[in-house]
Every structure is written in C-alpha cells, then in structure tokens.
Write an enzyme that holds these catalytic residues in place. Sequence first.
Site, mmCIF file in Angstrom:
data_model
loop_
_atom_site.group_PDB
_atom_site.id
_atom_site.type_symbol
_atom_site.label_atom_id
_atom_site.label_comp_id
_atom_site.label_asym_id
_atom_site.label_seq_id
_atom_site.Cartn_x
_atom_site.Cartn_y
_atom_site.Cartn_z
ATOM 1 N N LEU A 1 11.096 6.629 -6.009
ATOM 2 C CA LEU A 1 10.336 6.539 -5.557
ATOM 3 C C LEU A 1 10.297 5.407 -4.570
ATOM 4 O O LEU A 1 10.328 4.463 -4.813
ATOM 5 C CB LEU A 1 9.191 6.108 -6.215
ATOM 6 C CG LEU A 1 9.427 7.609 -7.407
ATOM 7 C CD1 LEU A 1 8.153 7.429 -8.008
ATOM 8 C CD2 LEU A 1 9.494 8.560 -6.185
ATOM 9 N N HIS B 1 4.186 1.824 -7.705
ATOM 10 C CA HIS B 1 3.541 1.066 -7.704
ATOM 11 C C HIS B 1 2.035 0.770 -9.575
ATOM 12 O O HIS B 1 2.101 -0.122 -10.248
ATOM 13 C CB HIS B 1 2.467 0.941 -6.673
ATOM 14 C CG HIS B 1 3.018 0.761 -5.264
ATOM 15 N ND1 HIS B 1 3.624 1.606 -4.321
ATOM 16 C CD2 HIS B 1 4.276 -0.046 -4.809
ATOM 17 C CE1 HIS B 1 4.359 1.843 -3.667
ATOM 18 N NE2 HIS B 1 4.117 0.359 -3.692
ATOM 19 N N GLY C 1 1.030 -0.999 0.210
ATOM 20 C CA GLY C 1 0.007 -0.261 0.041
ATOM 21 C C GLY C 1 0.782 0.817 0.002
ATOM 22 O O GLY C 1 1.639 1.219 -0.386
ATOM 23 N N LEU D 1 0.981 4.004 -1.854
ATOM 24 C CA LEU D 1 0.889 3.401 -4.003
ATOM 25 C C LEU D 1 1.505 5.207 -4.119
ATOM 26 O O LEU D 1 0.944 6.161 -3.912
ATOM 27 C CB LEU D 1 -0.791 2.539 -4.323
ATOM 28 C CG LEU D 1 -1.320 1.585 -4.290
ATOM 29 C CD1 LEU D 1 -2.447 1.774 -4.631
ATOM 30 C CD2 LEU D 1 -0.245 0.145 -3.683
ATOM 31 N N LYS E 1 13.171 -1.883 -7.559
ATOM 32 C CA LYS E 1 14.032 -1.500 -6.922
ATOM 33 C C LYS E 1 14.530 -2.708 -5.605
ATOM 34 O O LYS E 1 15.033 -2.390 -4.920
ATOM 35 C CB LYS E 1 12.957 -0.691 -6.335
ATOM 36 C CG LYS E 1 14.127 1.009 -5.009
ATOM 37 C CD LYS E 1 12.740 1.711 -4.270
ATOM 38 C CE LYS E 1 12.154 1.060 -3.446
ATOM 39 N NZ LYS E 1 13.239 0.421 -2.382
ATOM 40 N N ASP E 2 13.360 -3.719 -5.376
ATOM 41 C CA ASP E 2 13.845 -4.480 -4.404
ATOM 42 C C ASP E 2 14.545 -5.413 -4.739
ATOM 43 O O ASP E 2 13.680 -6.156 -5.086
ATOM 44 C CB ASP E 2 12.373 -4.998 -3.644
ATOM 45 C CG ASP E 2 11.725 -3.571 -2.896
ATOM 46 O OD1 ASP E 2 12.154 -3.008 -2.114
ATOM 47 O OD2 ASP E 2 10.767 -3.367 -3.390
ATOM 48 N N GLN F 1 7.801 -10.010 8.100
ATOM 49 C CA GLN F 1 8.746 -9.771 7.125
ATOM 50 C C GLN F 1 9.416 -8.407 8.402
ATOM 51 O O GLN F 1 10.242 -7.313 7.846
ATOM 52 C CB GLN F 1 8.595 -8.997 5.804
ATOM 53 C CG GLN F 1 7.334 -8.006 5.157
ATOM 54 C CD GLN F 1 7.181 -8.161 4.030
ATOM 55 O OE1 GLN F 1 7.259 -9.200 3.369
ATOM 56 N NE2 GLN F 1 7.772 -6.509 3.224
HETATM 57 O O1 PAF Z 1 7.774 -5.417 -1.975
HETATM 58 C C1 PAF Z 1 6.952 -5.574 -0.437
HETATM 59 O O2 PAF Z 1 6.017 -4.480 -1.184
HETATM 60 C C2 PAF Z 1 6.849 -6.461 0.049
HETATM 61 O O3 PAF Z 1 8.371 -6.751 0.473
HETATM 62 C C3 PAF Z 1 6.197 -7.252 -0.513
HETATM 63 C C4 PAF Z 1 6.183 -7.918 -2.277
HETATM 64 C C5 PAF Z 1 4.408 -6.723 -1.279
HETATM 65 C C6 PAF Z 1 5.730 -8.105 0.325
HETATM 66 O O4 PAF Z 1 4.791 -7.827 1.099
#
Ligand code: PAF
Length: 282
Positions: A186, A37, A31, A33, A151-152, A61
Amino acid sequence: MHEIATVAELRERVEAWLEAGDSIALVPTMGNLHKGHMSLVELAAQHAEHVIVSIFVNPTQFGPTEDFAEYPRTPVMDSRRLARAKVDVLFAPTVDDMYPGGTEFACKVIVPGLSDDLCGARRQGHFAGVTSVVARLFNICAPTVAVFGQKDYQQLVLLRRMVRDLHMPVQILAGATQRADSGLALSSRNSRLDDAEVARAAAIYAALDRTRTALEEGAEDLDGLEQQAAAALEAAGLDTDYVAIRRAGDLGPAQSDTPRLVVLAAAWCAGVRLIDNVLVER
Ligand code: PAF
C-alpha cells in the site's frame, strides 16, 4: 482530536504533556492516509500516552522534476480517518512555518554515504530532505517514540543512523508493510494508477517473494537473483530502477552467507515510481 497548524501551538501542547510526565509518540506522514498509515498509528498508540500524526508534504525531499505538485493531498478524508483512531493531535503545518527562513538555505541534516545509494542515487537530495524534516519534527514534537513504515526501508535505516549519530532521545519503531490481496504494498502513490496498472504493479512483490524463497532455500548467486527479479519486472511491463540484495541491518553489501538480508526493488509503473522490500532470515 485537535487539529493544529502552527509550530507555536503544537509546542504549547507538547510542553503541557511533558510537564505532566506524559510520553508522546509521533507518526510522521505526508497524508493521503491509507491502511498502512493507520497500522502505524495503532502501533504508536501502544507505545505512548499521546499520539501526534503529522501531515506535511515536505518540498525539500522532492527533486525539481518530481511529483511534489501532483502528490495526492486529501486533508478532509485524512482528518476524518485520524479522528476515528486514537490520535490526540493532527499536526499539519505550512511550509513557511516548518522552514521559517525559506527552504533554499535552510539547515540540513545529512546522513553521508547511504543517502546517495539505492533510491538516493536516483533521487538526488531526497534523503537529505527526509532527514532534515524529520529532525525538525522531532524537535517540535519531542516524541519518545516515532513510527515509520518498513516499506520505506532505506528511509528507516537512515533515520535510525541519524538518531544514533545525533544522540536524539527517540526510539524508532518500524510498522510492517500493509499489502493489497495481490501483494502490492500500500502506498499513497498507488492512487495514481488505474486498475490495469495496479494489477501490473503486483509483479514487484511477486518478484521479491520469489527471490526471498530462493534465498531461504539456499541460493547463493545474489547477482543472478537480482538480475532474474529485474527481468521479471520488465516482463510485466514495469521499468526497473533497481533490485538489490543487501545486509538487512545497515544496507551494506551482502555476501552469499549473510544471515539477515533485505531484498529491495524500485520500479516505474505508468510514470509512478514504486518501491518495496522483503526481509530474509537464513
Ligand atoms: O515516509 C514519508 O511519508 C516521508 O518521507 C516522511 C517520513 C513523512 C518525511 O516527510
């Protein structure tokens, strides 16, 4: 757009689509966003008949000292944004619905090794939480395609390994990192920075970009480049977590002649942990 809050209702809709032979794209998010996103949603819509966006701030997490409680939550704004895009379903389950037996002893999906490296070395258990929740979302939503942001980067590599190792029938697509004019990637966490901090945080991309240019021009001293980039972050008033130059494919150790590299950085700015990366082709 339909807003669905329970796994049972989501399953009904997914099963109807699957019976009709329709394909599904999933964009998992937490979220708050932003443009980044929304670019993932656009990519998803190009690859399937139906798009599901999930919004779930996944407690497993976040470490005990991390920002789960402060993580920005903007459900009304998010829902408006998604309704204007080509999204069929916004899936926003509760923690109880996602983890019916509670989180403490919930089944986990762990990608060994890489989960404890880079960001995983600083955030114990973080990636096990990510892979465990994404595996659940894949089971619930049955997507043929799932889209994640570049980014991740470490998350992306780990999720690709999970899908490969567990033979999950889903294709992972990466959406390009969206940036502010300053180059800052971002991120939902940027909303916790004031204007001066946002300006300082731009040093992360600037350092990565300089490192990329040096590598493209043939620089071979990878350790030296990592140190220079880390020093530039410190000079800008950031607290460097790491700067690392790795193999782009699997994040393994890079050599001076590795052709495809990724330069990754994580740094703290005013108590907010920011990450970014750039790819280098040589
Ligand atoms: O990248 C994210 O926002 C989170 O790690 C994900 C992939 C939605 C898992 O909770």
